[in-house]
Design an enzyme around this catalytic site. Structure first.
Site, PDB file in Angstrom:
ATOM      1  CG  HIS A 177      -2.092   0.924   1.049  1.00 42.05           C
ATOM      2  ND1 HIS A 177      -2.174   2.120   1.715  1.00 42.05           N
ATOM      3  CD2 HIS A 177      -3.194   0.859   0.264  1.00 42.05           C
ATOM      4  CE1 HIS A 177      -3.295   2.736   1.352  1.00 42.05           C
ATOM      5  NE2 HIS A 177      -3.930   1.997   0.483  1.00 42.05           N
ATOM      6  CG  HIS A 198      -5.336   5.916  -2.792  1.00 34.84           C
ATOM      7  ND1 HIS A 198      -4.041   5.502  -2.627  1.00 34.84           N
ATOM      8  CD2 HIS A 198      -6.100   5.053  -2.093  1.00 34.84           C
ATOM      9  CE1 HIS A 198      -4.025   4.437  -1.846  1.00 34.84           C
ATOM     10  NE2 HIS A 198      -5.257   4.133  -1.510  1.00 34.84           N
ATOM     11  CG  HIS A 207      -7.726  -0.417  -2.686  1.00 32.15           C
ATOM     12  ND1 HIS A 207      -7.586   0.679  -3.508  1.00 32.15           N
ATOM     13  CD2 HIS A 207      -6.983  -0.145  -1.578  1.00 32.15           C
ATOM     14  CE1 HIS A 207      -6.808   1.583  -2.905  1.00 32.15           C
ATOM     15  NE2 HIS A 207      -6.425   1.107  -1.733  1.00 32.15           N
ATOM     16  CG  HIS A 327     -11.948   4.671   1.110  1.00 36.42           C
ATOM     17  ND1 HIS A 327     -11.113   5.680   0.692  1.00 36.42           N
ATOM     18  CD2 HIS A 327     -11.140   3.652   1.496  1.00 36.42           C
ATOM     19  CE1 HIS A 327      -9.852   5.271   0.795  1.00 36.42           C
ATOM     20  NE2 HIS A 327      -9.851   4.048   1.283  1.00 36.42           N
ATOM     21  CG  HIS A 331      -8.504   5.099   5.451  1.00 40.14           C
ATOM     22  ND1 HIS A 331      -7.358   4.367   5.654  1.00 40.14           N
ATOM     23  CD2 HIS A 331      -9.105   4.568   4.359  1.00 40.14           C
ATOM     24  CE1 HIS A 331      -7.270   3.432   4.710  1.00 40.14           C
ATOM     25  NE2 HIS A 331      -8.316   3.525   3.916  1.00 40.14           N
ATOM     26  CG  PHE A 352      -3.089   6.813   1.302  1.00 35.31           C
ATOM     27  CD1 PHE A 352      -4.189   6.078   1.729  1.00 35.31           C
ATOM     28  CD2 PHE A 352      -3.285   7.800   0.341  1.00 35.31           C
ATOM     29  CE1 PHE A 352      -5.459   6.334   1.224  1.00 35.31           C
ATOM     30  CE2 PHE A 352      -4.550   8.053  -0.170  1.00 35.31           C
ATOM     31  CZ  PHE A 352      -5.634   7.331   0.272  1.00 35.31           C
ATOM     32  CG  HIS A 365      -9.646  -1.032   1.508  1.00 34.19           C
ATOM     33  ND1 HIS A 365      -9.919  -0.404   0.317  1.00 34.19           N
ATOM     34  CD2 HIS A 365      -9.038  -0.116   2.294  1.00 34.19           C
ATOM     35  CE1 HIS A 365      -9.476   0.836   0.379  1.00 34.19           C
ATOM     36  NE2 HIS A 365      -8.936   1.046   1.564  1.00 34.19           N
TER      37      HIS A 365
HETATM   38 CU1  C2O Z   1      -5.533   2.432  -0.460  1.00 40.62          CU
HETATM   39 CU2  C2O Z   1      -8.281   2.908   1.906  1.00 40.62          CU
HETATM   40  O1  C2O Z   1      -6.789   3.067   0.893  1.00 40.62           O
END
Ligand code: C2O
Length: 584
Positions: A177, A198, A207, A327, A331, A352, A365
């Site tokens: 990632h 992203h 993903h 999403h 995070h 990230f 995810h």
């Molecule tokens: Cu690659 Cu939720 O991020």
């Protein structure tokens, strides 16, 4: 009207129509030129190609090439060789992996994200699966499923000590990632132009493949090919807390860098950064936001999937609505938020470069991936579901499989999760019809104080709430979208703002109102090269009905900063008709 092609190539069947009918200002930046001409056939340049392109004719500077042909109006001539203009993003060259950036210190991570090298790369062939791996909701997972998950992550963590170069190890998997998000990989053929997965249409397919291999590795480590990764069912009130399986300190699923205090009290996820402490309001805000990003605000395929991103494109042309919405919310919510503490940069989940170090990332995810599945299979809309541009379909990524073999996969080969051997347990979707109640009394623009015209405010900085008067493109029951252009942010900060139309009430803790139009959000990351400015579009069609303003000429757009508004500028704001629906 020109169809809005989600493509990076220049397509035109009638070059003459372009110069005679385009109403857009001439721009040297292809990504910002979308013509809405009544007479032209098909024309769009979506990817902002800045660097040298290697073609059979040698190296050509793309921008000069365009300008040399008479600016954008000459671009249609390029049809003769469209592949010279834009290609899919290629798989990175691992032998050239470089430094990634640690957002916390600003320092290079000294290649710490780089994957081990392999002798050969194989084009991945999906195996035959005897049975589907059914991913369960994390809060409903059986004892047996949880035990398997814990054991598999434990074994994955053990690989880190046994052999730090084993690509199946926990940190190696987390670093995938980091490398694809924080500047370790250049685009092949474009030195110093990062691969960024992203804030573009690469988000969902990258993903999906990442989790696919992660799940297969976990399964092989415990000798169970049926192992399925649980999903964090944050779109259902019953799943709107940190799943209890992640909250046991002795468990391999635990991560010390989560914001444990905020997670436990009040406990309900705040997907929208609303700051509300009322659990019922939080649930309502979450459902509103998910309904908006899955249904209400989406006008085109790339509104949901993310904006086109091709070889030679600047990173981050614009996130899809779901990436941008819940999403990012998860995070941010999970990452530590103590501004004075050692984790002021929201690690692990809220950044990230470190997000993959928290096991809850993959469970989160899994649900993000499930939302893509639900959008394709369940949500009823006039928007075509799949991108058909070869620049999307042939975009490539590299991963190590469960046998430590380096494999190459394509974005276009993962549309159907069942072909990848898994599916999701079906659960209720309480957001699916969560349309806000209609306004009993319609809001008058004149009742909204201190709104100014866009011209007097641009570029808009979001230090504080801004109110902008924007003309509608048509009267009546118009099918229109609000476009926010050239959104520029400090990418090392958590960013979030919300957008409302004709909002008199200004109760910013409540999103479950007819006036709510959508949001923009970003997780901190950093790359070597400057990122492109992002664009987002928010469909207003059902919002107009709900606040009953069909007969008005103008609306007042209220933009409310939720996080680091001082680090956001918006370069343009307009309302345009929703483009004719063609698959992307
Ligand atoms: Cu690659 Cu939720 O991020």
């Amino acid at each position: 009207m020109a169809s809005l092609q989600a493509s990076c190539t220049v397509l035109s069947t009638n070059p003459h129509s372009l110069s005679s009918s385009s109403t857009q200002p001439l721009s040297a930046k292809p990504s910002h030129l979308i013509t809405h001409s009544r007479r032209s056939h098909r024309f769009q340049v979506s990817c902002d190609a800045k660097k040298n392109v290697e073609t059979s004719q040698g190296k050509i500077d793309r921008r000069n090439m365009l300008l040399g042909l008479g600016g954008m109006y000459g671009a249609a001539n390029l049809v003769a060789n469209p592949s010279a203009y834009a290609d899919p993003v290629q798989a990175p060259d691992f032998t050239k992996c470089g430094d990634a950036f640690d957002v916390a210190t600003g320092a290079a991570l000294n290649a710490k994200c780089c994957p081990p090298l392999a002798d050969k790369i194989i084009d991945y062939k999906l195996p035959r699966f005897d049975a589907l791996r059914m991913r369960p909701a994390a809060h409903k997972a059986s004892k047996e499923q949880v035990a398997k998950y814990e054991l598999a992550i434990k074994k994955m963590r053990e690989l880190d000590t046994k052999d730090p170069e084993d690509p199946r190890g926990f940190m190696q998997q987390a670093n995938i990632h980091c490398a694809y998000c924080n500047g370790a990989h250049d685009q092949v053929g474009f030195k110093d132009l990062d691969i960024q997965v992203h804030n573009s249409w690469l988000f969902f397919p990258f993903h999906r493949w990442y989790l696919y291999f992660y799940e297969r590795i976990l399964g092989s480590l415990i000798g169970d090919p049926t192992f399925a990764l649980p999903f964090w069912n944050w779109d259902n009130p019953k799943g709107m807390t940190l799943p209890p399986i992640f909250d046991k300190e002795k468990s391999p699923l635990y991560d010390t860098k989560r914001d444990q205090e905020l997670i436990r009290s009040p406990g309900v996820v705040d997907l929208t950064f609303s700051g509300s402490t009322d659990p019922l309001q939080l649930v309502a805000n979450n459902l509103t936001s998910i309904y908006s990003e899955m249904v209400r605000s989406v006008s085109t395929t790339t509104d949901f999937m993310g904006k086109p991103y091709c070889a030679g494109s600047s990173p981050s042309p614009g996130p899809g609505s779901s990436e941008n919405g819940s999403h990012t919310g998860i995070h941010w919510w999970v990452g530590t938020k103590d501004p004075s503490g050692p984790n002021k940069f929201n690690e692990n989940m809220g950044n990230f470069y470190s997000a993959g170090r928290d096991p809850s990332f993959y469970c989160h995810h899994s649900n993000v991936d499930r939302m893509w599945t639900i959008w394709r299979e369940v949500v009823k809309t006039d928007v075509p579901k799949d991108i058909t541009s070869v620049n999307y379909l042939n975009a490539e990524f590299l991963f190590y499989d469960e046998n430590k073999q380096l494999v190459r996969v394509k974005a276009g080969d993962c549309y159907d999760q069942r072909k990848l051997g898994y599916d999701y347990d079906r659960v209720d979707l309480p957001w699916l019809n969560y349309r806000p109640p209609k306004k009993a009394v319609r809001a008058k623009v004149s009742n909204i104080s201190n709104a100014k015209t866009a011209a007097s405010l641009l570029p808009i900085n979001l230090k504080k709430t801004v109110r902008v008067i924007v003309p509608k493109s048509a009267k009546g029951k118009a099918d229109e979208q609000l476009v926010l252009q050239d959104i520029q942010t400090d990418t090392t900060k958590v960013i979030k703002f919300d957008v409302f139309i004709n909002d008199e009430d200004d109760n910013i803790e409540e999103l479950d109102r007819a006036e709510y139009a959508g949001s923009f959000a970003q997780i901190p990351h950093k790359s070597k090269n400057k990122e492109g400015k992002a664009n987002i579009s928010l469909r207003l069609t059902s919002l107009y009905e709900d606040i009953d303003i069909a007969d008005d000429d103008t609306v007042v757009v209220t933009i409310v900063p939720r996080s680091n508004g001082q680090d956001v500028t918006i370069g343009g704001i307009k309302i345009i008709p929703v483009p004719a629906q063609k698959s992307g």
